[in-house]
Enzyme design. Structure first.
Site, PDB file in Angstrom:
ATOM      1  N   HIS A  44      14.739  -2.384   1.192  1.00 40.94           N
ATOM      2  CA  HIS A  44      13.476  -2.056   0.531  1.00 40.94           C
ATOM      3  C   HIS A  44      12.609  -1.189   1.442  1.00 40.94           C
ATOM      4  O   HIS A  44      12.549  -1.419   2.654  1.00 40.94           O
ATOM      5  CB  HIS A  44      12.716  -3.336   0.159  1.00 40.94           C
ATOM      6  CG  HIS A  44      11.521  -3.095  -0.745  1.00 40.94           C
ATOM      7  ND1 HIS A  44      10.353  -2.500  -0.312  1.00 40.94           N
ATOM      8  CD2 HIS A  44      11.334  -3.353  -2.050  1.00 40.94           C
ATOM      9  CE1 HIS A  44       9.506  -2.401  -1.330  1.00 40.94           C
ATOM     10  NE2 HIS A  44      10.064  -2.910  -2.390  1.00 40.94           N
TER      11      HIS A  44
ATOM     12  N   ASP B 160      18.197  -0.371  -8.826  1.00 42.35           N
ATOM     13  CA  ASP B 160      17.031  -0.521  -9.721  1.00 42.35           C
ATOM     14  C   ASP B 160      16.184   0.743  -9.804  1.00 42.35           C
ATOM     15  O   ASP B 160      15.633   1.060 -10.870  1.00 42.35           O
ATOM     16  CB  ASP B 160      16.182  -1.732  -9.338  1.00 42.35           C
ATOM     17  CG  ASP B 160      15.573  -1.642  -7.936  1.00 42.35           C
ATOM     18  OD1 ASP B 160      14.660  -2.434  -7.655  1.00 42.35           O
ATOM     19  OD2 ASP B 160      16.006  -0.786  -7.142  1.00 42.35           O
ATOM     20  N   HIS B 161      16.082   1.493  -8.689  1.00 39.36           N
ATOM     21  CA  HIS B 161      15.290   2.727  -8.697  1.00 39.36           C
ATOM     22  C   HIS B 161      15.511   3.438  -7.368  1.00 39.36           C
ATOM     23  O   HIS B 161      16.261   2.937  -6.506  1.00 39.36           O
ATOM     24  CB  HIS B 161      13.796   2.421  -8.901  1.00 39.36           C
ATOM     25  CG  HIS B 161      13.293   1.352  -7.986  1.00 39.36           C
ATOM     26  ND1 HIS B 161      13.173   1.533  -6.625  1.00 39.36           N
ATOM     27  CD2 HIS B 161      12.949   0.069  -8.225  1.00 39.36           C
ATOM     28  CE1 HIS B 161      12.740   0.410  -6.074  1.00 39.36           C
ATOM     29  NE2 HIS B 161      12.610  -0.503  -7.010  1.00 39.36           N
TER      30      HIS B 161
ATOM     31  N   GLU C 169      18.642  -3.455  -4.646  1.00 38.74           N
ATOM     32  CA  GLU C 169      17.291  -2.960  -4.419  1.00 38.74           C
ATOM     33  C   GLU C 169      17.293  -1.543  -3.846  1.00 38.74           C
ATOM     34  O   GLU C 169      17.993  -1.265  -2.877  1.00 38.74           O
ATOM     35  CB  GLU C 169      16.549  -3.909  -3.463  1.00 38.74           C
ATOM     36  CG  GLU C 169      15.134  -3.493  -3.137  1.00 38.74           C
ATOM     37  CD  GLU C 169      14.289  -3.220  -4.379  1.00 38.74           C
ATOM     38  OE1 GLU C 169      14.356  -4.018  -5.317  1.00 38.74           O
ATOM     39  OE2 GLU C 169      13.599  -2.194  -4.401  1.00 38.74           O
TER      40      GLU C 169
ATOM     41  N   THR D 268      10.859  -2.510  -9.703  1.00 45.08           N
ATOM     42  CA  THR D 268      11.905  -3.503  -9.952  1.00 45.08           C
ATOM     43  C   THR D 268      11.719  -4.177 -11.300  1.00 45.08           C
ATOM     44  O   THR D 268      12.678  -4.373 -12.051  1.00 45.08           O
ATOM     45  CB  THR D 268      11.898  -4.578  -8.848  1.00 45.08           C
ATOM     46  OG1 THR D 268      12.378  -4.010  -7.650  1.00 45.08           O
ATOM     47  CG2 THR D 268      12.769  -5.751  -9.224  1.00 45.08           C
TER      48      THR D 268
HETATM   49  C1  GP9 Z   1      10.037  -8.094  -5.074  1.00 46.55           C
HETATM   50  C2  GP9 Z   1      11.271  -7.251  -4.960  1.00 46.55           C
HETATM   51  C3  GP9 Z   1      10.906  -5.770  -4.694  1.00 46.55           C
HETATM   52  O1  GP9 Z   1      10.371  -9.451  -5.378  1.00 46.55           O
HETATM   53  O2  GP9 Z   1      12.027  -7.375  -6.152  1.00 46.55           O
HETATM   54  O3  GP9 Z   1      10.258  -5.270  -5.820  1.00 46.55           O
HETATM   55  P1  GP9 Z   1       9.892  -3.692  -5.898  1.00 46.55           P
HETATM   56  O4  GP9 Z   1       8.884  -3.426  -4.816  1.00 46.55           O
HETATM   57  O5  GP9 Z   1      11.163  -2.918  -5.646  1.00 46.55           O
HETATM   58  O6  GP9 Z   1       9.363  -3.507  -7.292  1.00 46.55           O
HETATM   59 MN    MN Z   2      12.963  -2.511  -6.487  1.00 41.29          MN
END
Ligand code: GP9
Ligand code: MN
Length: 431
Positions: free
Chosen positions: A199, A258-259, A38, A82
């Site tokens: 996150h 992912d980003h 993440e 994500t």
């Molecule tokens: C939510 C987690 C975060 O379940 O995968 O998602 P994001 O905010 O990075 O799109």
């Molecule tokens: Mn994400």
């Protein structure tokens, strides 16, 4: 609307990159363990904060002789964040220009995704492990169209408040508590672990980690290294388990960021930590920070740092070829990163793009050698950039039509059986 399919299939024929003979099928029949890192950016790899490696385990994995570590791999997400990353990594189709393809089209569209492709080419059992509620990003519906056999969402784990942070179960607990399910899976399996602790804005209780915080005026920047370090520790614990259990020896492990975690506005505060002069920081520099890790690790794999440019859209063709499955007849917009014919033009969702030599942002050309703007491009360079921009626009618009017109209901790749979502249900752990 099936006639809309023709330009898509024409593009696939032109754009296909054949497998690299040196790597084709080297992972055939192996379990696949995908780890979604993440908000993890590539600049963290080998980065030291106050003299300490932020991610010592990932650094060692990145440089391991059995790891293909991609140095110039970019995220290509839009507003779906994500979920856009998941769509690209598992279907080879971009997310949407606005919103999330998972939430807007994921319940009813036809997908030809990794779990179903591996089921039909190797009888793989598939599962996702994610410590958030299964409805987030509409995953519980999308995964049925992807053909996932199992989806272990937060209902399968102990989500006492102390175990949860923001979007779900803390990563160390996700990996630890998933093992009892992982060990029940029929092999070969295709599994995806979606982490969440790292996150935005990266809060981490002191008891969960003592990695030093930065002292800028931006909380997210200050905390980012501590949560990335925590994620790194959770990965090390998981790898130790994989080795102890023997799963390591017959698995291919794929890790990707992912980003971005820090946005362009956060980057202003990051400069002091990076030791960069704000005066010289440009959009070019923001674009370079859109690199995310992509690592493929397997015992016995001929590894090495990979310099070719690519992005999330290229991950599925790359993985399928390693597994001995040719993606030739599939609608996938990327190309195998290991193929001599791999296309190194990396499209961003907003139509900007990077190539090995140039970064083009809203038509402004930057030279990747020194990051300077090419203020007076030659006619030859202008022509070349126009050709690249045209391809980027074509690729994104064809992908948009696949999503928005649900074109895969009209096209079944030779040998592929369409997924019936009614075949799947993800009963929660407490029923
Ligand atoms: C939510 C987690 C975060 O379940 O995968 O998602 P994001 O905010 O990075 O799109
Ligand atoms: Mn994400």
């Amino acid at each position: 609307e099936s006639y809309d399919l023709d330009p898509v299939l024409d593009f696939m024929k032109e754009h296909y990159a054949a497998p690299n003979a040196e790597y084709a099928g080297v992972a055939k029949g192996k379990n696949v363990i995908v780890i979604h890192l993440e908000s993890f950016q590539q600049f963290l790899i080998d980065f030291k904060f106050e003299g300490r490696e932020v991610t010592p385990f990932l650094n060692s994995l990145y440089h391991d002789q059995n790891t293909l570590g991609f140095e110039n791999f970019f995220h290509q997400v839009g507003q779906g964040k994500t979920s856009d990353a998941e769509n690209m990594m598992e279907t080879g189709v971009y997310g949407l220009p606005q919103g999330s393809v998972f939430t807007t089209l994921g319940s009813d569209n036809t997908f030809q995704a990794a779990p179903s492709i591996l089921k039909q080419n190797g009888d793989y059992t598939s599962a996702v492990f994610h410590g958030n509620v299964g409805t987030f990003w509409n995953r519980n519906n999308v995964y049925k169209n992807f053909g996932y056999n199992y989806f272990f969402d937060s209902s399968y784990f102990n989500t006492d408040p102390d175990n949860v942070l923001q979007y779900g179960l803390k990563d160390k607990l996700l990996f630890g508590e998933s093992i009892k399910y992982l060990e029940q899976l029929q092999q070969p399996f295709y599994t995806k672990f979606i982490t969440v602790t790292n996150h935005f804005p990266f809060p981490l209780p002191e008891k969960d980690g003592d990695f030093p915080r930065a002292t800028t005026d931006n909380t997210a920047v200050n905390n980012y290294f501590a949560t990335a370090h925590y994620l790194d520790q959770s990965l090390e614990e998981f790898f130790n388990y994989l080795k102890a259990s023997g799963l390591y020896d017959n698995s291919m492990i794929v890790l990707y960021g992912d980003h971005y975690g820090l946005s362009n506005s956060d980057n202003k505060a990051l400069l002091s930590v990076l030791g960069r002069d704000p005066e010289t920081w440009t959009d070019y520099d923001n674009a370079q920070l859109q690199r995310v890790p992509y690592m493929i690790h397997m015992n016995g794999l001929k590894g090495g740092i990979q310099k070719q440019y690519g992005g999330e859209i290229d991950a599925l063709p790359t993985m399928l070829h390693l597994l001995g499955i040719d993606n030739k007849n599939y609608v996938q917009f990327g190309t195998d990163l290991l193929s001599p014919q791999h296309d190194q033009v990396v499209a961003f969702r907003n139509h900007n793009f990077v190539t090995p030599d140039y970064t083009v942002l809203d038509g402004t050309i930057y030279n990747n050698q020194d990051g300077t703007e090419v203020t007076e491009p030659t006619a030859k360079l202008q022509k070349q950039v126009a050709v690249w921009q045209k391809q980027v626009n074509r690729e994104l618009s064809l992908s948009d039509s696949v999503n928005e017109k649900n074109l895969l209901r009209f096209y079944t790749p030779q040998g592929f059986k369409p997924v019936n979502p009614a075949d799947y249900n993800y009963l929660t752990g407490y029923q």
